[in-house]
Design a protein around this motif. Structure first.
Motif: not given
Length: 321
Positions: A219-228, A240-248, A264-266, A268-274
């Motif tokens: 969870r800590t790393l997923a939040e850092e991935v989203l921040r970065a 694409m990285r953000n989507a997998e972080a949200r799935a995590t 909510i996270m699941g 949001r992970a499936l949203e987006g064109d890329r």
């Protein structure tokens, strides 16, 4: 002809250095646009530029220029192969990857060869061939030991060990990747797809820790991935990285009993064109397993599972298990 005149032909060229510089800049630009440019557009541009570079082989080139053109062709082939795989074109992607490896071998270009092996590891990971991931990662590391791709190869190996269930080997592979990363200069351009930086390594470690049940670390790393991966104005630099972080984050929330946050996270992970559909599905598959295990009678969980199944059906060969 005199001997000197014959030999001097090796240094004659129909292509000036400005042309090659422009092609290098274009290849770099496409690698920078990989995370967010629509897949169809990136495929068209990538193939067009690859065709232009390949056409240079019909012209008179110096030996140095010949190697440069081979290497540029290899970089563009790698990019095109990645996008092909993102969109579910598995067989085309593998053919393109093999072509990139062949070009790298002919040009004696270790970095391009290393990324071709990294692609093989990625392909194997998404199809469940975990021993194949390890073999590809080690072959690539042997070829490109002194390049940034070696860090990502170690991370791919760690992801495979996590899915096999060998926690010790996960840590060994992650430690190897960290040591390699610490010994390399900080990258000049973090947005280039073929650059590995600490944030990208966090993304791979996140996947490993989620799989071995280290939910707090994941969870800590997923939040850092989203921040970065998000600019100050909310624009997503790494969708694409953000989507997998949200799935995590969805998986860790489901394990903690928070169905609402998991959904909510699941979603949001499936949203987006890329999207990198193969990678996103294997991550979302873990959330689906948690939903079935803990919340199978809940309507929201059933809707999420149906949406994930629909996404997988759009890309034959990547059905969730």
């Amino acid at each position: 002809m005199e001997t000197l005149e014959i030999v001097s032909r090796l240094n004659r060229s129909d292509v000036d250095n400005a042309t090659l510089d422009a092609l290098r800049i274009t290849a770099d630009r496409l690698a920078l646009e990989y995370p967010f440019m629509p897949s169809e557009q990136l495929l068209i541009e990538g193939r067009q530029w690859l065709r232009r570079v390949v056409e240079l082989h019909t012209k008179s080139l110096t030996l140095a220029q010949h190697r440069e053109v081979l290497a540029l062709s290899g970089w563009l082939a790698l990019l095109v192969g990645c996008v092909e795989y993102d969109t579910g074109a598995r067989h085309a992607a593998e053919s393109t990857r093999r072509a990139a490896l062949s070009l790298a071998t002919e040009a004696d270009h270790a970095e391009v060869a290393g990324w071709a092996h990294e692609m093989r590891a990625w392909f194997a990971l998404t199809t469940g061939d975990y021993r194949g991931v390890i073999a590809a990662a080690r072959a690539g590391a042997e070829t490109a030991a002194h390049h940034g791709v070696a860090v990502q190869l170690a991370a791919q190996e760690a992801k495979a060990w996590a899915r096999i269930g060998d926690r010790r080997q996960v840590e060994v592979a992650l430690d190897k990747g960290r040591q390699l990363l610490e010994g390399m200069p900080y990258p000049e351009n973090l947005d280039n797809h073929f650059v590995v930086d600490p944030a990208k390594f966090d993304f791979y470690a996140m996947d490993c820790y989620r799989l071995v049940g280290e939910d707090k670390l994941a969870r800590t790393l997923a939040e850092e991935v989203l921040r970065a991966g998000t600019d100050f104005d909310g624009t997503e630099r790494s969708p694409m990285r953000n989507a997998e972080a949200r799935a995590t984050l969805g998986v860790t929330a489901a394990r903690e009993g928070d169905l609402e946050q998991a959904l909510i996270m699941g979603e949001r992970a499936l949203e987006g064109d890329r999207q990198s559909v193969p990678s996103l599905i294997i991550t979302s598959r873990e959330l689906a397993a948690e939903m079935r295990r803990r919340y199978s009678s809940e309507p929201g969980a059933q809707d999420y599972l149906a949406r994930l199944h629909s996404l997988a059906e759009q890309k034959p060969g990547f059905m969730p298990r």
